[in-house]
Design a protein around this motif. Structure first.
Motif, PDB file in Angstrom:
ATOM      1  N   ILE A 131       0.849  -1.190   0.000  1.00  0.00           N
ATOM      2  CA  ILE A 131       0.000   0.000   0.000  1.00  0.00           C
ATOM      3  C   ILE A 131       0.878   1.231   0.000  1.00  0.00           C
ATOM      4  O   ILE A 131       1.724   1.412   0.876  1.00  0.00           O
ATOM      5  N   ASN A 132       0.672   2.080  -0.978  1.00  0.00           N
ATOM      6  CA  ASN A 132       1.428   3.325  -1.083  1.00  0.00           C
ATOM      7  C   ASN A 132       0.730   4.401  -0.271  1.00  0.00           C
ATOM      8  O   ASN A 132      -0.404   4.773  -0.556  1.00  0.00           O
ATOM      9  N   GLU A 133       1.411   4.911   0.765  1.00  0.00           N
ATOM     10  CA  GLU A 133       0.800   5.893   1.668  1.00  0.00           C
ATOM     11  C   GLU A 133       0.476   7.207   0.966  1.00  0.00           C
ATOM     12  O   GLU A 133      -0.398   7.951   1.392  1.00  0.00           O
ATOM     13  N   SER A 134       1.165   7.497  -0.123  1.00  0.00           N
ATOM     14  CA  SER A 134       0.936   8.764  -0.821  1.00  0.00           C
ATOM     15  C   SER A 134      -0.283   8.728  -1.734  1.00  0.00           C
ATOM     16  O   SER A 134      -0.742   9.766  -2.205  1.00  0.00           O
ATOM     17  N   VAL A 135      -0.804   7.517  -1.987  1.00  0.00           N
ATOM     18  CA  VAL A 135      -1.963   7.376  -2.878  1.00  0.00           C
ATOM     19  C   VAL A 135      -3.221   7.859  -2.177  1.00  0.00           C
ATOM     20  O   VAL A 135      -3.474   7.523  -1.022  1.00  0.00           O
ATOM     21  N   ARG A 136      -3.989   8.663  -2.886  1.00  0.00           N
ATOM     22  CA  ARG A 136      -5.304   9.040  -2.383  1.00  0.00           C
ATOM     23  C   ARG A 136      -6.335   8.137  -3.061  1.00  0.00           C
ATOM     24  O   ARG A 136      -6.454   8.127  -4.289  1.00  0.00           O
ATOM     25  N   TRP A 137      -7.078   7.398  -2.251  1.00  0.00           N
ATOM     26  CA  TRP A 137      -8.040   6.452  -2.773  1.00  0.00           C
ATOM     27  C   TRP A 137      -9.387   7.112  -2.984  1.00  0.00           C
ATOM     28  O   TRP A 137      -9.795   7.980  -2.211  1.00  0.00           O
ATOM     29  N   ASP A 138     -10.060   6.688  -4.037  1.00  0.00           N
ATOM     30  CA  ASP A 138     -11.440   7.154  -4.191  1.00  0.00           C
ATOM     31  C   ASP A 138     -12.295   6.587  -3.060  1.00  0.00           C
ATOM     32  O   ASP A 138     -13.090   7.297  -2.449  1.00  0.00           O
ATOM     33  N   VAL A 139     -12.107   5.285  -2.802  1.00  0.00           N
ATOM     34  CA  VAL A 139     -12.880   4.618  -1.753  1.00  0.00           C
ATOM     35  C   VAL A 139     -11.992   3.614  -1.020  1.00  0.00           C
ATOM     36  O   VAL A 139     -11.272   2.848  -1.653  1.00  0.00           O
TER      37      VAL A 139
END
Length: 379
Positions: free
Chosen positions: A4-12
């Motif tokens: 899991i990439n902490e910098s990624v913003r997830w849609d959901v």
């Protein structure tokens, strides 16, 4: 937790990979949203559940393109319902139903979510953080001493009967039963193939079905005081089955029993800022012939149909709309099963029901038709 990439913003971010969470994640993934599905357990895992997919659940699966799953997982078609109480048994024909273990069914749904582009991580606990930013929700992910934070436009909570967000309160119904479940590799008693057998007693009821690969699923709803007084869960289940007239064969004490909190409960609120609760996390009523999985899947499909388009700009009307949809589509089914199960806890009613169905099995058809009504999966 390197996947899991902490910098990624997830849609959901979907917390909980049961039927509600897996269906929600899969349907959102098909919308080409960036979806993370997490579960605190090591997958696949067993769950306390009768594992019965009724007609409404099977129709829902077909409607979203997953109708092949129950048979592909070697689920067992059911053709009759046996109701036992006080040493007497009534048998009635039922509509389309398939019995399957939650281990096999949930694993298949999760794999379908992955095919839709969903990122799945097990052995990860998700903790929804308080609102500090109007533009997202933060979720803390914990796994074996490691911790990280991720951001999401929306968090869908599908954590079942326990572990709802701290901003929510769960209300248990007075005199609610609790759940017990186990899987047996051996025929438990004089079991009729292709049947869903339900045995009622003063301490609660036990449901038994054959599931895939020659095993048997046992799910019980038990009075907590009766369980506290019993020497073991297995002995209490044995007592209920014996009182119903079953000729027992399995060593019930040796089975690996799992339990649940109170089965009849409601969580409030089920929608808040960028957070929606689905499935058993939102509300649950002990089902009659395994309707719970259908309710869970329906709420997952329904929430996905609500979260179409961009989620970066949050509209509080979504929260109100979700409460409306849940009450309209799922709470109606809950009310019917609550009345049915409450009546069946009365000994005289149970005896009358068994006697009446023995004399005229067709009396059970309207109830089964009502339980099998198609579930609306769109908003």
């Amino acid at each position: 937790m390197t996947a899991i990439n902490e910098s990624v913003r997830w849609d959901v971010v979907v917390v909980g990979a049961g039927p509600a969470g897996a269906i929600a994640a899969r349907q959102l993934g098909l919308q080409r949203k960036r979806v993370l599905l997490i579960d605190k357990a090591a997958l696949p895992r067993d769950k306390v559940c009768g594992g019965c997919l009724g007609g409404s659940a099977l129709t829902l699966l077909k409607g979203i393109g997953l109708g092949h799953i129950p048979i592909a997982c070697h689920g067992v078609p059911l053709s009759k319902f046996e109701l036992s109480s006080g040493g007497a048994t009534a048998r009635i024909a039922i509509g389309e139903r398939i019995a399957i273990s939650r281990r096999a069914f949930d694993d298949a749904l999760i794999r379908e979510a992955m095919r839709a582009g969903v990122v799945v991580c097990d052995k990860v606990q998700g903790i929804l953080q308080p609102v500090t930013d109007d533009k997202c929700r933060n979720v803390t992910l914990r796994r074996v001493g490691k911790e990280m934070n991720v951001r999401a436009d929306v968090v869908v909570v599908a954590t079942g009967l326990a572990n709802v967000p701290r901003e929510c309160v769960t209300h248990s119904t007075l005199h609610s039963l609790i759940g017990l479940g186990a899987i047996s590799d051996h025929v438990p008693y004089n079991f009729a193939p292709g049947s869903l057998h339900m045995a009622y007693g003063s301490a609660g009821y036990v449901g038994v079905t054959a599931v895939e690969r020659g095993r048997f699923g046992i799910a019980a709803a038990i009075d907590p005081s009766a369980l506290a007084a019993a020497e073991s869960p297995g002995r209490l289940v044995r007592k209920i089955l014996q009182a119903s007239g079953s000729m027992l064969a399995t060593d019930w004490e040796s089975l690996q029993w799992q339990g649940t909190p109170s089965l009849t409960r409601r969580t409030t609120p089920i929608a808040s800022h960028r957070c929606l609760l689905v499935g058993d996390a939102a509300a649950y009523v002990q089902p009659f012939t395994g309707e719970g999985i259908g309710w869970a899947m329906q709420s997952g499909a329904l929430v996905a149909s609500l979260l179409v388009g961009s989620l970066s700009q949050w509209d509080s009307a979504i929260e109100y709309r979700w409460k409306q949809l849940f009450d309209k589509t799922i709470a109606d089914r809950h009310r019917f099963c609550r009345i049915l199960c409450t009546c069946m806890r009365i000994k005289a009613v149970r005896q009358l029901a068994v006697w009446g169905l023995r004399q005229a099995p067709c009396l059970g058809e309207p109830v089964m038709r009502y339980l099998d009504r198609p579930l609306d999966r769109t908003c």
